[in-house]
Design a protein around this motif. Structure first.
Motif, PDB file in Angstrom:
ATOM      1  N   HIS A   1       0.416  17.673   9.476  1.00  0.00           N
ATOM      2  CA  HIS A   1      -0.309  16.400   9.368  1.00  0.00           C
ATOM      3  C   HIS A   1       0.292  15.440  10.249  1.00  0.00           C
ATOM      4  CE1 HIS A   1      -2.794  18.470   6.421  1.00  0.00           C
ATOM      5  NE2 HIS A   1      -1.656  18.687   5.647  1.00  0.00           N
ATOM      6  N   HIS A   2       0.548  15.849  11.414  1.00  0.00           N
ATOM      7  CA  HIS A   2       0.934  14.876  12.321  1.00  0.00           C
ATOM      8  C   HIS A   2       0.242  13.646  12.794  1.00  0.00           C
ATOM      9  CE1 HIS A   2      -1.297  16.257  15.863  1.00  0.00           C
ATOM     10  NE2 HIS A   2      -1.097  17.461  15.232  1.00  0.00           N
ATOM     11  N   GLU A   3      -0.890  13.609  12.344  1.00  0.00           N
ATOM     12  CA  GLU A   3      -1.844  12.494  12.757  1.00  0.00           C
ATOM     13  C   GLU A   3      -1.573  11.286  11.969  1.00  0.00           C
ATOM     14  OE1 GLU A   3      -3.694  14.927   9.574  1.00  0.00           O
ATOM     15  OE2 GLU A   3      -2.997  15.231  11.488  1.00  0.00           O
ATOM     16  N   THR A   4      -0.845  11.685  10.720  1.00  0.00           N
ATOM     17  CA  THR A   4      -0.725  10.567   9.793  1.00  0.00           C
ATOM     18  C   THR A   4       0.949  10.362   9.622  1.00  0.00           C
ATOM     19  OG1 THR A   4      -1.093   9.658   7.392  1.00  0.00           O
ATOM     20  CG2 THR A   4      -0.962  12.034   7.745  1.00  0.00           C
ATOM     21  N   PRO A   5       1.403   9.304   9.613  1.00  0.00           N
ATOM     22  CA  PRO A   5       2.944   8.942   9.337  1.00  0.00           C
ATOM     23  C   PRO A   5       3.152   9.084   7.830  1.00  0.00           C
ATOM     24  CG  PRO A   5       1.840   6.783   9.943  1.00  0.00           C
ATOM     25  CD  PRO A   5       0.932   7.960   9.784  1.00  0.00           C
ATOM     26  N   LEU A   6       2.350   9.132   6.857  1.00  0.00           N
ATOM     27  CA  LEU A   6       2.353   9.075   5.363  1.00  0.00           C
ATOM     28  C   LEU A   6       3.639  10.000   4.907  1.00  0.00           C
ATOM     29  CD1 LEU A   6       2.003   7.810   3.009  1.00  0.00           C
ATOM     30  CD2 LEU A   6       0.229   9.586   2.634  1.00  0.00           C
TER      31      LEU A   6
ATOM     32  N   ARG B   1       9.595   1.305  -2.947  1.00  0.00           N
ATOM     33  CA  ARG B   1       9.606   2.252  -1.946  1.00  0.00           C
ATOM     34  C   ARG B   1       8.321   2.961  -1.573  1.00  0.00           C
ATOM     35  NH1 ARG B   1      14.241   3.841   1.127  1.00  0.00           N
ATOM     36  NH2 ARG B   1      15.123   2.164   0.450  1.00  0.00           N
ATOM     37  N   ALA B   2       7.817   3.622  -2.442  1.00  0.00           N
ATOM     38  CA  ALA B   2       6.658   4.393  -2.421  1.00  0.00           C
ATOM     39  C   ALA B   2       5.453   3.428  -2.297  1.00  0.00           C
ATOM     40  CB  ALA B   2       6.377   5.012  -3.709  1.00  0.00           C
TER      41      ALA B   2
ATOM     42  N   GLU C   1       2.716   0.602   4.852  1.00  0.00           N
ATOM     43  CA  GLU C   1       3.217   1.067   6.219  1.00  0.00           C
ATOM     44  C   GLU C   1       2.366   1.791   6.906  1.00  0.00           C
ATOM     45  OE1 GLU C   1       7.393   1.256   6.823  1.00  0.00           O
ATOM     46  OE2 GLU C   1       7.752  -0.593   5.665  1.00  0.00           O
ATOM     47  N   SER C   2       2.039   3.025   6.150  1.00  0.00           N
ATOM     48  CA  SER C   2       1.345   4.318   6.695  1.00  0.00           C
ATOM     49  C   SER C   2       0.033   3.932   6.956  1.00  0.00           C
ATOM     50  CB  SER C   2       1.160   5.400   5.866  1.00  0.00           C
ATOM     51  OG  SER C   2       0.652   6.519   6.113  1.00  0.00           O
ATOM     52  N   SER C   3      -0.731   2.953   6.102  1.00  0.00           N
ATOM     53  CA  SER C   3      -2.095   2.542   6.406  1.00  0.00           C
ATOM     54  C   SER C   3      -2.017   1.686   7.550  1.00  0.00           C
ATOM     55  CB  SER C   3      -2.483   1.747   5.083  1.00  0.00           C
ATOM     56  OG  SER C   3      -2.696   2.568   3.934  1.00  0.00           O
ATOM     57  N   TYR C   4      -1.136   0.699   7.710  1.00  0.00           N
ATOM     58  CA  TYR C   4      -1.218  -0.177   8.760  1.00  0.00           C
ATOM     59  C   TYR C   4      -0.960   0.635  10.118  1.00  0.00           C
ATOM     60  CZ  TYR C   4       0.790  -3.467  12.117  1.00  0.00           C
ATOM     61  OH  TYR C   4       0.801  -4.193  13.381  1.00  0.00           O
ATOM     62  N   ALA C   5      -0.006   1.722  10.059  1.00  0.00           N
ATOM     63  CA  ALA C   5       0.210   2.133  11.353  1.00  0.00           C
ATOM     64  C   ALA C   5      -0.974   3.088  11.623  1.00  0.00           C
ATOM     65  CB  ALA C   5       1.524   3.304  11.014  1.00  0.00           C
TER      66      ALA C   5
ATOM     67  N   ARG D   1      -4.227  -9.555  11.984  1.00  0.00           N
ATOM     68  CA  ARG D   1      -4.456  -9.963  10.629  1.00  0.00           C
ATOM     69  C   ARG D   1      -4.055  -8.931   9.478  1.00  0.00           C
ATOM     70  NH1 ARG D   1     -11.044 -10.142  10.172  1.00  0.00           N
ATOM     71  NH2 ARG D   1     -10.495  -7.945  10.495  1.00  0.00           N
ATOM     72  N   VAL D   2      -4.356  -7.600   9.841  1.00  0.00           N
ATOM     73  CA  VAL D   2      -4.021  -6.682   8.708  1.00  0.00           C
ATOM     74  C   VAL D   2      -2.510  -6.570   8.684  1.00  0.00           C
ATOM     75  CG1 VAL D   2      -4.147  -4.188   8.451  1.00  0.00           C
ATOM     76  CG2 VAL D   2      -6.363  -5.128   9.542  1.00  0.00           C
ATOM     77  N   ARG D   3      -1.703  -6.855   9.685  1.00  0.00           N
ATOM     78  CA  ARG D   3      -0.458  -6.872   9.611  1.00  0.00           C
ATOM     79  C   ARG D   3      -0.149  -8.142   8.554  1.00  0.00           C
ATOM     80  NH1 ARG D   3       3.862  -8.526  14.517  1.00  0.00           N
ATOM     81  NH2 ARG D   3       5.808  -8.412  12.916  1.00  0.00           N
ATOM     82  N   THR D   4      -0.591  -9.277   8.911  1.00  0.00           N
ATOM     83  CA  THR D   4      -0.253 -10.323   7.969  1.00  0.00           C
ATOM     84  C   THR D   4      -0.767  -9.815   6.397  1.00  0.00           C
ATOM     85  OG1 THR D   4      -0.680 -11.767   9.786  1.00  0.00           O
ATOM     86  CG2 THR D   4      -0.603 -12.752   7.417  1.00  0.00           C
ATOM     87  N   GLN D   5      -1.622  -9.152   6.247  1.00  0.00           N
ATOM     88  CA  GLN D   5      -2.182  -8.970   4.809  1.00  0.00           C
ATOM     89  C   GLN D   5      -1.331  -7.699   4.276  1.00  0.00           C
ATOM     90  OE1 GLN D   5      -6.152  -7.871   5.477  1.00  0.00           O
ATOM     91  NE2 GLN D   5      -7.053  -9.945   5.608  1.00  0.00           N
ATOM     92  N   VAL D   6      -0.852  -6.819   5.238  1.00  0.00           N
ATOM     93  CA  VAL D   6       0.007  -5.897   4.680  1.00  0.00           C
ATOM     94  C   VAL D   6       1.254  -6.574   4.252  1.00  0.00           C
ATOM     95  CG1 VAL D   6       1.207  -3.726   5.540  1.00  0.00           C
ATOM     96  CG2 VAL D   6      -1.115  -3.880   5.857  1.00  0.00           C
ATOM     97  N   ALA D   7       1.628  -7.370   4.958  1.00  0.00           N
ATOM     98  CA  ALA D   7       3.232  -7.828   4.746  1.00  0.00           C
ATOM     99  C   ALA D   7       3.073  -8.686   3.301  1.00  0.00           C
ATOM    100  CB  ALA D   7       3.718  -8.816   6.118  1.00  0.00           C
ATOM    101  N   LEU D   8       1.944  -9.330   3.264  1.00  0.00           N
ATOM    102  CA  LEU D   8       1.661 -10.185   2.049  1.00  0.00           C
ATOM    103  C   LEU D   8       1.546  -9.343   0.874  1.00  0.00           C
ATOM    104  CD1 LEU D   8       1.594 -13.171   0.700  1.00  0.00           C
ATOM    105  CD2 LEU D   8      -0.783 -12.796   1.183  1.00  0.00           C
ATOM    106  N   ILE D   9       0.679  -8.328   0.973  1.00  0.00           N
ATOM    107  CA  ILE D   9       0.698  -7.283  -0.193  1.00  0.00           C
ATOM    108  C   ILE D   9       1.889  -6.686  -0.539  1.00  0.00           C
ATOM    109  CG2 ILE D   9      -0.518  -5.025  -0.727  1.00  0.00           C
ATOM    110  CD1 ILE D   9      -2.976  -6.045   1.006  1.00  0.00           C
ATOM    111  N   GLN D  10       2.594  -6.296   0.444  1.00  0.00           N
ATOM    112  CA  GLN D  10       4.091  -5.652   0.094  1.00  0.00           C
ATOM    113  C   GLN D  10       5.053  -6.518  -0.608  1.00  0.00           C
ATOM    114  OE1 GLN D  10       5.797  -3.617   3.673  1.00  0.00           O
ATOM    115  NE2 GLN D  10       7.517  -3.327   2.583  1.00  0.00           N
TER     116      GLN D  10
END
Length: 381
Positions: free
Chosen positions: A36-41, A98-99, A105-109, A123-132
């Motif tokens: 599944h190389h299409e997703t970096p998860l 870590r999980a 990070e996978s969702s954002y990528a 915008r998504v990057r900002t929200q992802v950083a805050l959620i993390q």
């Protein structure tokens, strides 16, 4: 002999089993990443291997350490059990953090690779950083609370604290009013799309790029590499300029204060030549117009465009520098001057082209006016 081999089997078996299970999990994740190389998860989940091995090893030792027949272990069984429990809680929190970070990070990528809108990606990057950060803070708080509750004395303290929770809540709310305000302001900024990571902003007269957003503060990196740290509540209560809002394309202006005799049509031609040689200009639009006048000068405004805030700054500086140099070398009479200073009149041909009138000629026909010709008229004939 049994007293020697049993500890080796318990400790060594736990370590070997941990390494084997960690290796098996890593191999499975690598195969899943290839399929599944299409997703970096799956590739990112491999970073969970260290905390997973610590959790497995600690859990195995916690379950089997009682089989060790050493007198030292029997005498300190409670201490060892408490230590292994604390390590297991801390390692489990590490694994969860870590999980969660891997999934976020996978969702954002995936979103960043599929979206072509840079503003939405920021915008998504900002929200992802805050959620993390929120997940990390919550998990760490729960882990610390769980570790404290393993001590019998802390359970008694917790029970007594619950009895006065109302008073403590009021005191904590008053004491942490500013912190809570910044916390809610951070959520408002992230999910209200007011400012994002990478946005170009102007705050307190300082121009810079949003470099970091946390739950309580925001960092702006200025053009000279300084860092301005401000509470996030500032951006919810004070007006500020966001040059990246609605798109990264920029329109900039350059103002010139010049003499009334400035050659405006020639300046338009020169501005077009300057922009044609400027790589930072995006070619969308440009203009030059007289926007104001005073008894001694006129104000010209040059409008230029660029693809982002950095390039618009470059274009404005280039236009300002080259236009002033061109006026100084070819049209010095157009530069502003003190009224009492000697005037530098343009040549006769230029004066005729600017005013539409014939040049004033003296008695010798050389274009120099006599003292009588230059005398101010009083309106009496």
């Amino acid at each position: 002999m049994e007293n020697v081999l049993r500890p080796l089997f318990v400790v060594g078996g736990s370590l070997v089993l941990t390494l084997v299970l960690g290796w098996v999990v890593d191999v499975l994740l690598r195969r899943a990443d290839v399929r599944h190389h299409e997703t970096p998860l799956w590739g990112l989940l491999r970073r969970c291997r260290p905390p997973l091995q610590v959790v497995l090893c600690t859990a195995l030792l916690r379950a089997t350490y009682s089989q060790i027949r050493f007198e030292l272990v029997r005498d300190h069984r409670a201490v060892i059990s408490q230590f292994l429990t604390l390590v297991l809680i801390a390692a489990s929190a590490w694994l969860v953090i870590r999980a969660a970070a891997t999934v976020v990070e996978s969702s954002y990528a995936r979103y960043a690779s599929a979206s072509r809108d840079a503003a939405r990606v920021r915008r998504v990057r900002t929200q992802v950083a805050l959620i993390q950060r929120v997940v990390t803070a919550v998990v760490a708080t729960v882990a610390i609370a769980a570790m404290l509750l393993t001590f019998p004395a802390m359970r008694t303290v917790g029970t007594s604290m619950l009895a006065s929770a109302g008073v403590l809540g009021i005191v904590a709310g008053v004491a942490a009013q500013s912190t809570l305000g910044n916390l809610f302001a951070g959520f408002q900024i992230a999910f209200g799309d007011m400012v994002r990571l990478g946005d170009t902003v102007v705050v307190d007269g300082e121009w810079g790029v949003v470099d970091e957003i946390t739950l309580t503060f925001l960092t702006v990196r200025t053009w000279d590499e300084r860092r301005i740290t401000m509470p996030v509540s500032y951006f919810t209560s004070t007006p500020f300029e966001n040059w990246s809002r609605g798109g990264i394309q920029m329109t900039g202006t350059v103002f010139f204060q010049l003499d009334h005799s400035a050659p405006v049509p020639a300046m338009r031609e020169k501005l077009r030549d300057i922009l044609g040689e400027c790589a930072a200009w995006d070619g969308r639009d440009w203009s030059l117009a007289v926007t104001d006048t005073t008894p001694t000068t006129i104000q010209l405004r040059a409008v230029v465009t660029a693809k982002d805030a950095d390039d618009i700054w470059t274009v404005r500086c280039a236009v300002r520098e080259q236009m002033i140099a061109w006026l100084r070398d070819h049209h010095p009479y157009a530069l502003p001057r003190v009224v009492t200073a000697p005037a530098s009149l343009p040549p006769g041909d230029h004066w005729t082209a600017l005013t539409g009138a014939d040049a004033v000629r003296g008695p010798m026909g050389d274009g120099r006016a006599t003292e009588r010709d230059m005398a101010p008229r009083t309106g009496r004939g």
